[in-house]
Design a protein around this motif. Structure first.
Motif, PDB file in Angstrom:
ATOM      1  N   LEU A  83       0.755  -1.140  -0.027  1.00  0.00           N
ATOM      2  CA  LEU A  83      -0.033   0.050  -0.008  1.00  0.00           C
ATOM      3  C   LEU A  83       0.858   1.300   0.080  1.00  0.00           C
ATOM      4  CD1 LEU A  83      -3.018  -1.043   2.237  1.00  0.00           C
ATOM      5  CD2 LEU A  83      -3.217  -0.440  -0.009  1.00  0.00           C
ATOM      6  N   SER A  84       2.172   1.167   0.256  1.00  0.00           N
ATOM      7  CA  SER A  84       3.079   2.436   0.144  1.00  0.00           C
ATOM      8  C   SER A  84       2.977   3.115   1.470  1.00  0.00           C
ATOM      9  CB  SER A  84       2.979   2.973  -1.048  1.00  0.00           C
ATOM     10  OG  SER A  84       3.343   2.545  -2.157  1.00  0.00           O
ATOM     11  N   LEU A  85       2.680   2.223   2.515  1.00  0.00           N
ATOM     12  CA  LEU A  85       2.402   3.090   3.791  1.00  0.00           C
ATOM     13  C   LEU A  85       3.790   3.401   4.446  1.00  0.00           C
ATOM     14  CD1 LEU A  85      -0.399   0.976   5.292  1.00  0.00           C
ATOM     15  CD2 LEU A  85      -0.399   3.485   4.496  1.00  0.00           C
ATOM     16  N   VAL A  86       3.951   4.525   5.306  1.00  0.00           N
ATOM     17  CA  VAL A  86       5.278   4.767   5.780  1.00  0.00           C
ATOM     18  C   VAL A  86       5.101   3.974   7.132  1.00  0.00           C
ATOM     19  CG1 VAL A  86       6.355   6.716   7.271  1.00  0.00           C
ATOM     20  CG2 VAL A  86       5.262   7.218   5.165  1.00  0.00           C
ATOM     21  N   PRO A  87       6.269   3.381   7.531  1.00  0.00           N
ATOM     22  CA  PRO A  87       7.503   3.395   6.980  1.00  0.00           C
ATOM     23  C   PRO A  87       8.123   2.470   5.940  1.00  0.00           C
ATOM     24  CG  PRO A  87       7.603   2.136   8.926  1.00  0.00           C
ATOM     25  CD  PRO A  87       6.125   2.500   8.602  1.00  0.00           C
ATOM     26  N   PHE A  88       7.087   1.693   5.111  1.00  0.00           N
ATOM     27  CA  PHE A  88       7.443   0.822   4.231  1.00  0.00           C
ATOM     28  C   PHE A  88       7.157   1.371   2.964  1.00  0.00           C
ATOM     29  CE2 PHE A  88       4.876  -0.947   7.740  1.00  0.00           C
ATOM     30  CZ  PHE A  88       5.689  -1.769   8.444  1.00  0.00           C
TER      31      PHE A  88
ATOM     32  N   GLY B 240      -1.970   1.234  16.031  1.00  0.00           N
ATOM     33  CA  GLY B 240      -0.836   1.205  15.029  1.00  0.00           C
ATOM     34  C   GLY B 240      -1.398   1.533  13.486  1.00  0.00           C
ATOM     35  N   ILE B 241      -2.537   1.288  13.282  1.00  0.00           N
ATOM     36  CA  ILE B 241      -3.184   1.768  12.055  1.00  0.00           C
ATOM     37  C   ILE B 241      -3.340   3.139  11.809  1.00  0.00           C
ATOM     38  CG2 ILE B 241      -5.165   1.514  10.359  1.00  0.00           C
ATOM     39  CD1 ILE B 241      -3.432  -0.942  10.349  1.00  0.00           C
ATOM     40  N   GLY B 242      -3.984   3.646  13.071  1.00  0.00           N
ATOM     41  CA  GLY B 242      -3.916   5.219  13.030  1.00  0.00           C
ATOM     42  C   GLY B 242      -2.531   6.047  12.712  1.00  0.00           C
ATOM     43  N   VAL B 243      -1.349   5.148  13.587  1.00  0.00           N
ATOM     44  CA  VAL B 243      -0.213   6.047  13.583  1.00  0.00           C
ATOM     45  C   VAL B 243       0.205   5.955  12.318  1.00  0.00           C
ATOM     46  CG1 VAL B 243       2.171   5.835  14.099  1.00  0.00           C
ATOM     47  CG2 VAL B 243       0.261   5.498  15.834  1.00  0.00           C
ATOM     48  N   LEU B 244       0.067   4.731  11.335  1.00  0.00           N
ATOM     49  CA  LEU B 244       0.661   4.437   9.970  1.00  0.00           C
ATOM     50  C   LEU B 244      -0.090   5.563   9.005  1.00  0.00           C
ATOM     51  CD1 LEU B 244       0.712   0.429   9.565  1.00  0.00           C
ATOM     52  CD2 LEU B 244       2.656   2.397   9.852  1.00  0.00           C
ATOM     53  N   ALA B 245      -1.474   5.640   9.360  1.00  0.00           N
ATOM     54  CA  ALA B 245      -2.450   6.605   8.509  1.00  0.00           C
ATOM     55  C   ALA B 245      -1.748   7.866   8.691  1.00  0.00           C
ATOM     56  CB  ALA B 245      -3.801   6.752   8.930  1.00  0.00           C
ATOM     57  N   ALA B 246      -1.650   8.436   9.908  1.00  0.00           N
ATOM     58  CA  ALA B 246      -1.072   9.708  10.201  1.00  0.00           C
ATOM     59  C   ALA B 246       0.354  10.035   9.529  1.00  0.00           C
ATOM     60  CB  ALA B 246      -0.988  10.026  11.507  1.00  0.00           C
ATOM     61  N   LEU B 247       1.448   9.198   9.742  1.00  0.00           N
ATOM     62  CA  LEU B 247       2.493   9.116   9.146  1.00  0.00           C
ATOM     63  C   LEU B 247       2.572   9.372   7.618  1.00  0.00           C
ATOM     64  CD1 LEU B 247       4.782   6.990  11.593  1.00  0.00           C
ATOM     65  CD2 LEU B 247       4.694   9.200  11.540  1.00  0.00           C
ATOM     66  N   SER B 248       1.756   8.293   7.131  1.00  0.00           N
ATOM     67  CA  SER B 248       1.792   8.300   5.560  1.00  0.00           C
ATOM     68  C   SER B 248       1.246   9.718   5.174  1.00  0.00           C
ATOM     69  CB  SER B 248       0.942   7.255   5.004  1.00  0.00           C
ATOM     70  OG  SER B 248       1.476   5.994   5.596  1.00  0.00           O
TER      71      SER B 248
ATOM     72  N   THR C   1       0.737   8.940  -3.917  1.00  0.00           N
ATOM     73  CA  THR C   1       0.384   7.589  -3.714  1.00  0.00           C
ATOM     74  C   THR C   1       0.546   7.270  -1.796  1.00  0.00           C
ATOM     75  OG1 THR C   1       0.495   6.702  -5.796  1.00  0.00           O
ATOM     76  CG2 THR C   1       0.671   5.247  -4.030  1.00  0.00           C
ATOM     77  N   VAL C   2       1.723   7.740  -1.505  1.00  0.00           N
ATOM     78  CA  VAL C   2       1.906   7.594  -0.226  1.00  0.00           C
ATOM     79  C   VAL C   2       0.714   8.278   0.737  1.00  0.00           C
ATOM     80  CG1 VAL C   2       3.822   8.044   1.703  1.00  0.00           C
ATOM     81  CG2 VAL C   2       4.483   7.298  -0.573  1.00  0.00           C
ATOM     82  N   ALA C   3       0.622   9.436   0.431  1.00  0.00           N
ATOM     83  CA  ALA C   3      -0.247  10.399   1.313  1.00  0.00           C
ATOM     84  C   ALA C   3      -1.695   9.683   1.192  1.00  0.00           C
ATOM     85  CB  ALA C   3      -0.249  11.698   0.778  1.00  0.00           C
ATOM     86  N   GLN C   4      -2.146   9.362   0.005  1.00  0.00           N
ATOM     87  CA  GLN C   4      -3.444   8.890  -0.454  1.00  0.00           C
ATOM     88  C   GLN C   4      -3.870   7.518   0.433  1.00  0.00           C
ATOM     89  OE1 GLN C   4      -5.946  10.469  -1.544  1.00  0.00           O
ATOM     90  NE2 GLN C   4      -4.763  12.164  -2.459  1.00  0.00           N
ATOM     91  N   ALA C   5      -2.710   6.773   0.558  1.00  0.00           N
ATOM     92  CA  ALA C   5      -2.804   5.413   1.200  1.00  0.00           C
ATOM     93  C   ALA C   5      -3.089   5.623   2.635  1.00  0.00           C
ATOM     94  CB  ALA C   5      -1.433   4.818   1.037  1.00  0.00           C
ATOM     95  N   GLY C   6      -2.387   6.926   3.235  1.00  0.00           N
ATOM     96  CA  GLY C   6      -2.946   7.059   4.622  1.00  0.00           C
ATOM     97  C   GLY C   6      -4.221   7.444   4.671  1.00  0.00           C
ATOM     98  N   TRP C   7      -4.912   8.111   3.626  1.00  0.00           N
ATOM     99  CA  TRP C   7      -6.505   8.376   3.670  1.00  0.00           C
ATOM    100  C   TRP C   7      -7.181   7.074   3.704  1.00  0.00           C
ATOM    101  CZ3 TRP C   7      -9.340  12.342   5.064  1.00  0.00           C
ATOM    102  CH2 TRP C   7      -8.784  13.825   4.989  1.00  0.00           C
TER     103      TRP C   7
END
Length: 294
Positions: free
Chosen positions: A41-46, A94-102, A124-130
């Motif tokens: 999904l291209s989520l931060v930090p991956f 953790g999902i919320g943290v990944l969303a905020a970071l992404s 894509t990274v930002a939208q993956a957070g959404w």
């Protein structure tokens, strides 16, 4: 080889998490699965592979990575997380943290990109957070909102990438200045690209993107996750700046007379016709898409 022990799936996972049986092993396994799907999904930090892969490959390959592969990854993530909802597992935090970071990392770095493919990569990274934002609640409304936002993002992103393919690659086509004055020189392409950009930004007339953001935020607010909702709102504002940078270029005076158009492949034209029609229709009536998942 049979061991006589139960297979953990669905309700068995919930029961094990509540009772404490193999809780640590289960949580570690879920975290590893989430990490693998976060890579897809291209989520931060991956996310580190995303800008390099998009910029180093051809535009059609980048479009596939940005859109099609995300659908399967989100479906798998929902399957992994669903059994954890009743258990109140810390994975949801953790999902919320990944969303905020992404959202934050993707938007900030997209804001300084001049290469449209790299801009779309960080987008894509930002939208993956959404996309995963509503999953921080894992209520039924959140699951539907996540799926709806993903579909809205996929349509708009495919339109933007297809226009990038038709404009052309090379050094000249891989800067935002290549799109300067496109609404005058290539009005059809310029109009579709502009609609895709405002949809990703969540601005009218890209009503689909605006409604998708509201739908994604609704379960987060309903569950009282105010800190996460505030981060999302701030990133929505930054996102507007990201896409309006490119959108404004379309209105500028062309620097030079337009050269010969790049020969358009039939596949690219067909893809633009299909995705462009879908974007226009769902912008006029977003319930055509989002209503399917309500």
């Amino acid at each position: 080889m049979a061991t006589g022990r139960p297979v953990f799936s669905g309700g068995a996972v919930e029961q094990a998490l509540r009772s404490g049986d193999d809780r640590a092993v289960l949580l570690l396994g879920v975290l590893l699965l989430v990490g693998g799907l976060g890579f897809k999904l291209s989520l931060v930090p991956f996310h580190a592979w995303t800008p390099q892969a998009y910029a180093g490959g051809t535009e059609p390959v980048a479009a596939f990575l940005a859109a099609t592969s995300k659908v399967a990854a989100l479906a798998a993530l929902v399957v992994v997380l669903r059994p954890l909802a009743a258990a109140g597992a810390p994975v949801l935090v953790g999902i919320g943290v990944l969303a905020a970071l992404s959202m934050t990392v993707g938007n900030v770095l997209a804001l300084v990109q001049d290469d449209p493919v790299r801009l779309l990569a960080w987008s894509t990274v930002a939208q993956a957070g959404w996309v995963i934002l509503p999953l921080a609640t894992l209520v039924p409304a959140g699951l539907a909102a996540s799926g709806g936002y993903l579909l809205a993002y996929v349509i708009a992103t495919l339109v933007a990438f297809t226009v990038v393919v038709l404009v052309g690659g090379g050094a000249a086509g891989r800067t935002l200045t290549a799109y300067r004055g496109m609404l005058r020189t290539r009005p059809a392409l310029g109009a579709l690209l502009g609609l895709a950009l405002v949809s990703l930004a969540g601005l009218p007339p890209g009503v689909l993107g605006l409604v998708a953001k509201v739908v994604a935020l609704r379960p987060v607010v309903a569950e009282g996750l105010w800190a996460l909702a505030l981060v999302a709102v701030v990133n929505a504002v930054i996102g507007v700046a990201v896409y309006l940078r490119w959108f404004a270029v379309l209105f500028q005076e062309p620097a030079t007379a337009p050269g010969p158009a790049r020969p358009a492949a039939r596949g690219a034209l067909a893809a633009l016709a299909l995705t462009g029609t879908a974007l226009v229709l769902t912008s006029l009536a977003p319930q055509l898409l989002l209503g399917l998942l309500a």
